[in-house]
Write an enzyme that holds these catalytic residues in place. Sequence first.
Site, PDB file in Angstrom:
ATOM      1  N   TRP A 185      39.359 -35.615 -10.247  1.00  0.00           N
ATOM      2  CA  TRP A 185      40.659 -35.812  -8.816  1.00  0.00           C
ATOM      3  C   TRP A 185      40.617 -37.481  -7.680  1.00  0.00           C
ATOM      4  O   TRP A 185      41.255 -37.592  -7.705  1.00  0.00           O
ATOM      5  CB  TRP A 185      39.456 -35.539  -7.903  1.00  0.00           C
ATOM      6  N   ASP A 186      39.906 -37.907  -8.430  1.00  0.00           N
ATOM      7  CA  ASP A 186      40.036 -39.666  -7.806  1.00  0.00           C
ATOM      8  C   ASP A 186      42.043 -40.146  -8.521  1.00  0.00           C
ATOM      9  O   ASP A 186      41.849 -40.431  -7.750  1.00  0.00           O
ATOM     10  CB  ASP A 186      38.707 -40.387  -8.350  1.00  0.00           C
ATOM     11  N   THR A 187      41.589 -40.057 -10.169  1.00  0.00           N
ATOM     12  CA  THR A 187      42.575 -40.239 -10.367  1.00  0.00           C
ATOM     13  C   THR A 187      43.698 -39.959 -10.257  1.00  0.00           C
ATOM     14  O   THR A 187      45.294 -40.010  -9.417  1.00  0.00           O
ATOM     15  CB  THR A 187      43.004 -39.984 -12.250  1.00  0.00           C
TER      16      THR A 187
END
Length: 239
Positions: A185-187
Amino acid sequence: MNSSVEVSAVIPVFNDVDSLKTAIPESIKVLETVSDSFEIIVAEDGSTDGSRELVLEWEERDNRVRLFHSDERLGRGRALNRAFEAAKGEIVCYYDVDLATDMSHLSELITHIRDGADAATGSRLLPSSDIVRTAGREVASRGYNMMVRLILKSRLYDHQCGFKAFRRAQILKLIPDIQSGHWFWDTEALVIAQKRGYRVDEFAVKWRTGSGTTVRPKDVFSMGSSVLKLWWRLYAEKN
């Protein structure tokens, strides 16, 4: 949305009751120096270790603490989506429950958004970053982030540091296009934000390996394959 809250701080949690015993009071202490109006949302994702009960106790003691419980495991990314959608703050941020990133950086994180950034992220991989972790994790992290930079055309150096903030209105526009439900999710959020022309700030942080890290070898492999899938979505499918 009618809201009197400036900052919503989200703490993703899965069986982290011991870390929560420190994270909640420390969050309150630091946030009181950062903003006059804030809330802490504990995105508790199907825990079975008493995490939910601990947060409920805090809810009764302090109305700035909110529990978002899921009976079934959603995954970190889906838990964040759910918390951001329900947040009352104009600025939303999140950080790991083990407080691996030094909380002294929280004011800096929020200030980037106040100063006009759409997103901001702490970085363990800038020259002035102060980090302590094993050589193996260091090599894996640098290799992964180099792959993201090369393949997904990101200008950032560290995509996976669990210390990020967003202008809520802007991240809500991205959530429908973020497909990852867990660690990637972060990337995905940062790459899509850059491609949309968002201002994304990155700054060096002090970071220490936390005791509650739950990223497993198979998660690293999965994120590598996710890089290629995201490249296909963003670049190959449109050609």
